[in-house]
Design a protein around this motif. Structure first.
Motif, PDB file in Angstrom:
ATOM      1  N   PRO A 210       4.726  16.451  -1.383  1.00  0.00           N
ATOM      2  CA  PRO A 210       5.189  17.297  -2.490  1.00  0.00           C
ATOM      3  C   PRO A 210       4.079  18.009  -3.263  1.00  0.00           C
ATOM      4  CG  PRO A 210       5.530  14.970  -3.014  1.00  0.00           C
ATOM      5  CD  PRO A 210       5.137  15.040  -1.565  1.00  0.00           C
ATOM      6  N   TYR A 211       2.987  17.305  -3.612  1.00  0.00           N
ATOM      7  CA  TYR A 211       1.917  17.991  -4.358  1.00  0.00           C
ATOM      8  C   TYR A 211       1.316  19.117  -3.513  1.00  0.00           C
ATOM      9  CZ  TYR A 211       1.535  14.759  -8.313  1.00  0.00           C
ATOM     10  OH  TYR A 211       1.774  14.047  -9.455  1.00  0.00           O
TER      11      TYR A 211
ATOM     12  N   TYR B 282       7.545   6.684  -0.288  1.00  0.00           N
ATOM     13  CA  TYR B 282       7.584   6.948  -1.733  1.00  0.00           C
ATOM     14  C   TYR B 282       8.030   8.382  -1.962  1.00  0.00           C
ATOM     15  CZ  TYR B 282       6.021   7.735  -6.512  1.00  0.00           C
ATOM     16  OH  TYR B 282       5.994   8.039  -7.850  1.00  0.00           O
TER      17      TYR B 282
ATOM     18  N   PHE C  37     -10.754   4.436  -5.126  1.00  0.00           N
ATOM     19  CA  PHE C  37     -11.183   5.491  -4.192  1.00  0.00           C
ATOM     20  C   PHE C  37     -11.953   6.603  -4.920  1.00  0.00           C
ATOM     21  CE2 PHE C  37      -7.442   3.357  -2.634  1.00  0.00           C
ATOM     22  CZ  PHE C  37      -7.716   3.136  -1.302  1.00  0.00           C
TER      23      PHE C  37
ATOM     24  N   GLY D 229      -3.821   9.045   7.808  1.00  0.00           N
ATOM     25  CA  GLY D 229      -4.983   8.161   7.829  1.00  0.00           C
ATOM     26  C   GLY D 229      -5.257   7.568   6.467  1.00  0.00           C
ATOM     27  N   ASP D 230      -6.316   6.779   6.435  1.00  0.00           N
ATOM     28  CA  ASP D 230      -6.735   6.112   5.200  1.00  0.00           C
ATOM     29  C   ASP D 230      -7.800   6.981   4.536  1.00  0.00           C
ATOM     30  OD1 ASP D 230      -8.121   4.437   3.349  1.00  0.00           O
ATOM     31  OD2 ASP D 230      -7.438   2.669   4.452  1.00  0.00           O
ATOM     32  N   VAL D 231      -7.577   7.276   3.277  1.00  0.00           N
ATOM     33  CA  VAL D 231      -8.512   8.103   2.511  1.00  0.00           C
ATOM     34  C   VAL D 231      -9.958   7.600   2.651  1.00  0.00           C
ATOM     35  CG1 VAL D 231      -9.144   8.321   0.068  1.00  0.00           C
ATOM     36  CG2 VAL D 231      -6.911   9.113   0.842  1.00  0.00           C
TER      37      VAL D 231
ATOM     38  N   GLU E 243      -2.481  10.899   4.141  1.00  0.00           N
ATOM     39  CA  GLU E 243      -1.450   9.888   3.867  1.00  0.00           C
ATOM     40  C   GLU E 243      -1.511   8.771   4.906  1.00  0.00           C
ATOM     41  OE1 GLU E 243       0.778   9.046   1.518  1.00  0.00           O
ATOM     42  OE2 GLU E 243       1.371   7.445   2.893  1.00  0.00           O
ATOM     43  N   LEU E 244      -1.408   7.538   4.405  1.00  0.00           N
ATOM     44  CA  LEU E 244      -1.565   6.340   5.244  1.00  0.00           C
ATOM     45  C   LEU E 244      -0.261   5.895   5.905  1.00  0.00           C
ATOM     46  CD1 LEU E 244      -3.624   4.060   5.959  1.00  0.00           C
ATOM     47  CD2 LEU E 244      -2.850   2.878   3.902  1.00  0.00           C
TER      48      LEU E 244
ATOM     49  N   PHE F 103      -3.534  10.502  -0.903  1.00  0.00           N
ATOM     50  CA  PHE F 103      -2.271   9.770  -1.109  1.00  0.00           C
ATOM     51  C   PHE F 103      -1.091  10.755  -1.146  1.00  0.00           C
ATOM     52  CE2 PHE F 103      -5.692   8.299  -4.056  1.00  0.00           C
ATOM     53  CZ  PHE F 103      -6.216   7.333  -3.215  1.00  0.00           C
ATOM     54  N   ALA F 104      -1.012  11.584  -0.118  1.00  0.00           N
ATOM     55  CA  ALA F 104      -0.158  12.783  -0.166  1.00  0.00           C
ATOM     56  C   ALA F 104       1.328  12.510  -0.001  1.00  0.00           C
ATOM     57  CB  ALA F 104      -0.621  13.765   0.910  1.00  0.00           C
TER      58      ALA F 104
ATOM     59  N   GLU G  53       0.822  -1.219   0.000  1.00  0.00           N
ATOM     60  CA  GLU G  53       0.000   0.000   0.000  1.00  0.00           C
ATOM     61  C   GLU G  53       0.851   1.261   0.000  1.00  0.00           C
ATOM     62  OE1 GLU G  53      -2.354  -0.809   3.595  1.00  0.00           O
ATOM     63  OE2 GLU G  53      -4.104  -0.352   2.366  1.00  0.00           O
ATOM     64  N   PHE G  54       2.021   1.185   0.636  1.00  0.00           N
ATOM     65  CA  PHE G  54       2.834   2.395   0.790  1.00  0.00           C
ATOM     66  C   PHE G  54       3.661   2.721  -0.454  1.00  0.00           C
ATOM     67  CE2 PHE G  54       3.116   1.516   5.673  1.00  0.00           C
ATOM     68  CZ  PHE G  54       1.772   1.822   5.803  1.00  0.00           C
TER      69      PHE G  54
ATOM     70  N   PRO H 185      -2.890  11.080  -6.688  1.00  0.00           N
ATOM     71  CA  PRO H 185      -1.625  10.554  -7.233  1.00  0.00           C
ATOM     72  C   PRO H 185      -1.261   9.144  -6.747  1.00  0.00           C
ATOM     73  CG  PRO H 185      -1.186  12.215  -5.547  1.00  0.00           C
ATOM     74  CD  PRO H 185      -2.673  12.024  -5.596  1.00  0.00           C
TER      75      PRO H 185
HETATM   76  C1  LIG Z   1       2.452   6.772  -5.426  1.00  0.00           C
HETATM   77  S1  LIG Z   1       2.655   7.374  -3.774  1.00  0.00           S
HETATM   78  C2  LIG Z   1       2.544   9.119  -4.058  1.00  0.00           C
HETATM   79  C3  LIG Z   1       2.966   9.947  -2.867  1.00  0.00           C
HETATM   80  C4  LIG Z   1       3.012  11.457  -3.133  1.00  0.00           C
HETATM   81  N1  LIG Z   1       1.736  11.963  -3.608  1.00  0.00           N
HETATM   82  C5  LIG Z   1       4.116  11.799  -4.094  1.00  0.00           C
HETATM   83  O1  LIG Z   1       3.803  12.126  -5.242  1.00  0.00           O
HETATM   84  O2  LIG Z   1       5.279  11.739  -3.710  1.00  0.00           O
HETATM   85  C6  LIG Z   1       1.088   6.961  -3.091  1.00  0.00           C
HETATM   86  C7  LIG Z   1       0.956   7.226  -1.598  1.00  0.00           C
HETATM   87  O3  LIG Z   1      -0.372   6.879  -1.193  1.00  0.00           O
HETATM   88  C8  LIG Z   1      -0.325   6.336   0.099  1.00  0.00           C
HETATM   89  N2  LIG Z   1      -1.573   5.560   0.270  1.00  0.00           N
HETATM   90  C9  LIG Z   1      -1.861   4.348  -0.265  1.00  0.00           C
HETATM   91  N3  LIG Z   1      -3.106   3.974   0.085  1.00  0.00           N
HETATM   92  C10 LIG Z   1      -3.625   4.982   0.835  1.00  0.00           C
HETATM   93  C11 LIG Z   1      -4.883   5.205   1.482  1.00  0.00           C
HETATM   94  N4  LIG Z   1      -5.850   4.288   1.409  1.00  0.00           N
HETATM   95  N5  LIG Z   1      -5.072   6.354   2.154  1.00  0.00           N
HETATM   96  C12 LIG Z   1      -4.089   7.286   2.225  1.00  0.00           C
HETATM   97  N6  LIG Z   1      -2.876   7.140   1.637  1.00  0.00           N
HETATM   98  C13 LIG Z   1      -2.634   6.010   0.949  1.00  0.00           C
HETATM   99  C14 LIG Z   1       0.958   5.524   0.124  1.00  0.00           C
HETATM  100  O4  LIG Z   1       1.422   5.303   1.428  1.00  0.00           O
HETATM  101  C15 LIG Z   1       1.888   6.420  -0.711  1.00  0.00           C
HETATM  102  O5  LIG Z   1       2.613   7.289   0.109  1.00  0.00           O
END
Ligand SMILES: C[S@@+](CC[C@H](N)C(=O)[O-])C[C@H]1O[C@@H](n2cnc3c(N)ncnc32)[C@H](O)[C@@H]1O
Length: 264
Positions: A119-120, A88, A190, A163-165, A136-137, A114-115, A54-55, A182
């Motif tokens: 950066p965004y 990430y 989602f 947290g989880d979106v 962000e999770l 998914f912050a 997930e991360f 992203p």
């Molecule tokens: C592809 S990365 C992008 C991170 C950031 N936006 C960037 O561009 O650097 C996706 C991110 O979403 C987070 N993520 C995955 N599932 C999630 C959820 N259900 N709720 C919140 N965040 C989540 C992950 O931990 C990861 O940090």
């Protein structure tokens, strides 16, 4: 020698190099070459697999330098503190972040799902007088996100939530002018939360997705279908190939204007 690698960090605080394995060349030799080219590199990490879980963190093996792989990356005057072994982050997406931020208008309330380390959210808040909420999770990423807000003195504009979106979004439904998603390999799961988070008067959605030649068509269908089930229309504004995962397989962004059917 042709070596593919990314540098994350800065000259001032040191950087880490993330290097692709090269067949027939030992990782130690690759590391020596990178350290010779970039004296500010403090650690060399070899890609040891695909991003996973997930991360979306990639397994990385330390082949040279310091065990301490936390760095402060600089991007257009912003600073992002992070450890690529825990979170990430892609320095290659700097232009993409700016392209999204440049679509934001002053005064908007923006939701970055998914912050990551922020950066965004930070690029948007630094380029526009907007308020940004990021969710962000990964607890490591969420902690860095909070630190990065402080590091860049953007605490009055950016609000990180760990947290989880899926669980956080319902409390935010109907509030946003714009939602950014992203997470190319999972954002579609989602979409319901993203669409419901947009204000009833309408707003914008930036949906990331991935796939082959039909990726834009499939992405449009996913968003339109979900919108219809919610009584919304998602008007496709355009799409862009962001990067390529493999030959003819892309990470893409699709932009939509989202409206209720009863709003003119
Ligand atoms: C592809 S990365 C992008 C991170 C950031 N936006 C960037 O561009 O650097 C996706 C991110 O979403 C987070 N993520 C995955 N599932 C999630 C959820 N259900 N709720 C919140 N965040 C989540 C992950 O931990 C990861 O940090």
């Amino acid at each position: 020698m042709r070596i593919a690698y990314d540098l994350i960090g800065s000259r001032e605080t040191g950087a880490v190099a993330i290097v692709e394995p090269v067949e027939g060349v030992s990782p130690e030799k690759l590391a020596d070459e990178i350290l010779r080219r970039h004296p500010h590199v403090k650690s060399v990490l070899l890609k040891a697999g695909e991003r996973e879980g997930e991360f979306r963190v990639r397994p990385l093996r330390l082949v040279a330098g310091s065990e301490d792989t936390e760095v402060v990356h600089k991007e257009y005057g912003l600073r992002f503190k992070l450890d690529p072994r825990l979170v990430y982050f892609s320095p290659r997406e700097a232009e993409e972040r700016r392209r999204v931020a440049s679509q934001v208008q002053d005064g908007e309330l923006v939701y970055v799902m998914f912050a990551g380390v922020g950066p965004y959210a930070l690029v948007i808040a630094s380029m526009r007088r907007a308020l940004v909420i990021g969710v962000e999770l990964n607890p490591h990423a969420a902690r860095y996100f909070g630190e990065n807000v402080r590091l860049n003195r953007l605490g009055s504009r950016v609000y990180p939530i760990e947290g989880d979106v899926s669980y956080v979004s319902p409390a935010l439904y109907g509030k946003f002018d714009r939602v950014v998603m992203p997470l190319p390999k999972g954002a579609y799961l989602f979409l319901r939360h993203a669409l419901k988070s947009i204000r009833p008067e309408g707003g914008y959605l930036h949906f990331y997705y991935w796939g082959g030649d039909d990726v834009f068509q499939r992405g449009r269908e996913l968003v339109s279908r979900e919108a219809l089930t919610l009584g919304l229309q998602a008007i496709y504004l355009g799409g862009r190939k962001v990067s390529s995962y493999a030959p003819r397989v892309w990470k893409v962004r699709l932009d939509f204007k989202v409206l209720s059917f009863n709003v003119k």
